[in-house]
Design a protein around this motif. Structure first.
Motif, mmCIF file in Angstrom:
data_model
loop_
_atom_site.group_PDB
_atom_site.id
_atom_site.type_symbol
_atom_site.label_atom_id
_atom_site.label_comp_id
_atom_site.label_asym_id
_atom_site.label_seq_id
_atom_site.Cartn_x
_atom_site.Cartn_y
_atom_site.Cartn_z
ATOM 1 N N LEU A 68 0.816 -1.209 0.000
ATOM 2 C CA LEU A 68 0.000 0.000 0.000
ATOM 3 C C LEU A 68 0.855 1.266 0.000
ATOM 4 N N TYR A 69 2.077 1.151 0.504
ATOM 5 C CA TYR A 69 3.011 2.285 0.435
ATOM 6 C C TYR A 69 3.650 2.401 -0.938
ATOM 7 N N SER A 70 4.202 1.305 -1.437
ATOM 8 C CA SER A 70 5.006 1.368 -2.660
ATOM 9 C C SER A 70 4.168 1.617 -3.902
ATOM 10 N N VAL A 71 2.908 1.152 -3.902
ATOM 11 C CA VAL A 71 2.069 1.364 -5.065
ATOM 12 C C VAL A 71 1.824 2.851 -5.284
ATOM 13 N N GLN A 72 1.908 3.639 -4.194
ATOM 14 C CA GLN A 72 1.744 5.081 -4.303
ATOM 15 C C GLN A 72 3.070 5.790 -4.607
ATOM 16 N N TRP A 73 4.122 5.403 -3.873
ATOM 17 C CA TRP A 73 5.327 6.232 -3.869
ATOM 18 C C TRP A 73 6.007 6.290 -5.230
ATOM 19 N N LEU A 74 6.278 5.143 -5.831
ATOM 20 C CA LEU A 74 6.991 5.154 -7.107
ATOM 21 C C LEU A 74 6.133 5.763 -8.208
ATOM 22 N N ALA A 75 4.812 5.557 -8.138
ATOM 23 C CA ALA A 75 3.938 6.122 -9.160
ATOM 24 C C ALA A 75 3.974 7.644 -9.132
ATOM 25 N N VAL A 76 4.000 8.230 -7.937
ATOM 26 C CA VAL A 76 4.001 9.691 -7.810
ATOM 27 C C VAL A 76 5.381 10.260 -8.092
#
Length: 419
Positions: free
Chosen positions: A241-249
């Motif tokens: 739930l963290y990584s799906v956001q961070w790299l995308a942004v």
């Protein structure tokens, strides 16, 4: 040239806080821990080198936006598919040996990428980099555990380790734009390949631990023990739930700002700060846990901040200062999440010989998030005709993360893992 003889873990040399041998052991343990973290930073630069190179790749290879999303996520394929099994291997063969192989593979794959003449060839080289990256970083928490034995010091070291990804991404974005302007994107690939080779040499010469192969139980027993324990599952889903956001942004920031008319130098600086500020949350998480902070609360703060930051960054169209402030909020407080989860990885593992296996399961779900996130966000941007709907996807992930943090806190209290 032969390698120096194996020595026991440096932290074991400490016989007391006031003894000379104890102080020397602590100094050596600190040096070894710093080397491990620096290896992680150098490895993460292979992940961070691509975002700033996307504009150059679009000109050189005719890269599309969706293809760029797959290139961003391709480095995570190995972790997504075999992270758990690499962890099992590291628990059996020893973390140092597996990390050495990963650094060599990173160097070779980066060199192959520099020679690519098509998007397909570059995708294959990124897959090789992904496997090398996984081998190089996944066993690191277990190696830190071998060289740092004091619990509070280990919590701080794991907090620093949690910062390896943003630190490497920030360095690659900051220096990558300059290197690309000097020698092109192929030159950047070659230089980072050489850096990985140097890191392999430093690890081989400077860090010597006891005999490899610390796992007591068999492969299947450790696998089942890990997958039947709720701790590794909760930590793994938290990382997803963290990584799906961070790299995308953060991964698309250079493209977003360059499309807005900013120069490549400004784009590199803004993107590097957004990635690098994530370090503050990782390091703070390690310090907070060492001082007895409640991990569930730290995780909730991280997820809520990511949700609010993304809402500001993508919801306030036409207000660049507030949007960039949202990005900084998103990244800095978001760093509390990996710092906390890495800090808990030792206590969440069902046994001492499943630490790398647990981290491997966490890495597998983290890689899945990083693989899924960029293409989905890119497709959403194409469908919506801009980036203004991105905050909806990240907000859903942040809300789910809050619920998961509550469950993890309950488990942590039941297991009495306050240390």
């Amino acid at each position: 040239m032969s390698a120096p003889p194996d020595r026991p873990s440096s932290a074991l040399a400490a016989t007391g806080p006031d003894s000379a041998s104890g102080r020397a052991g602590q100094v050596t343990a600190g040096r070894d821990a710093a080397i491990v973290v620096m290896i992680g930073v150098a490895s993460a630069m292979h992940v961070g080198k691509l975002p700033v190179a996307i504009p150059a790749l679009q000109q050189s290879l005719g890269l599309s936006l969706v293809e760029a999303g797959f290139l961003l996520s391709m480095v995570q394929v190995a972790g997504m598919l075999i992270g758990l099994f690499i962890g099992l291997l590291a628990d059996r063969a020893g973390p140092r040996r597996v990390m050495l192989g990963g650094l060599v593979l990173l160097a070779l794959s980066s060199a192959a990428g520099a020679a690519s003449t098509s998007v397909r060839a570059l995708l294959w080289s990124r897959a090789g980099e992904g496997l090398g990256f996984l081998l190089a970083v996944l066993p690191a928490p277990a190696l830190l555990r071998e060289v740092v034995r004091q619990p509070k010091t280990l919590s701080r070291a794991l907090g620093w380790w949690g910062a390896y990804m943003p630190a490497g991404a920030a360095l690659a974005m900051l220096l990558g734009a300059w290197v690309i302007g000097w020698v092109g994107w192929r030159g950047l690939w070659v230089l980072l390949g050489l850096l990985s080779a140097v890191c392999a040499g430093v690890l081989w010469r400077c860090i010597r631990v006891g005999p490899a192969g610390h796992a007591v139980s068999g492969f299947g027993v450790r696998l089942l023990r890990t997958l039947r324990s709720p701790g590794p599952w909760l930590a793994a889903l938290g990382f997803f739930l963290y990584s799906v956001q961070w790299l995308a942004v953060v991964g698309f920031l250079p493209t977003i700002y360059q499309d807005a008319g900013f120069s490549i130098g400004v784009v590199g600086g803004l993107s590097a700060l957004a990635a690098g500020i994530n370090m503050s949350g990782n390091i703070a998480a390690g310090r907070l846990l060492a001082r007895g902070a409640v991990p569930g609360l730290v995780l909730v703060v991280g997820y809520v901040a990511m949700g609010l930051g993304a809402a500001l960054a993508f919801g306030l169209t036409g207000q660049p200062l507030w949007q960039y402030a949202g990005v900084l909020l998103f990244s800095s407080f978001g760093g509390l999440i990996p710092g906390t989860l890495f800090g808990l990885s030792v206590s969440l593992a069902p046994s001492q010989d499943t630490v790398s296996t647990t981290v491997g399961w966490m890495q597998q779900w983290s890689s899945l998030g990083q693989f899924v996130g960029p293409p989905v966000v890119a497709a959403l941007a194409v469908w919506a005709g801009g980036w203004h709907q991105t905050w909806i996807a990240t907000g859903v992930c942040a809300l789910a993360g809050v619920g998961l943090a509550v469950l993890l806190q309950r488990l942590w209290r039941r297991r009495g893992a306050s240390a």
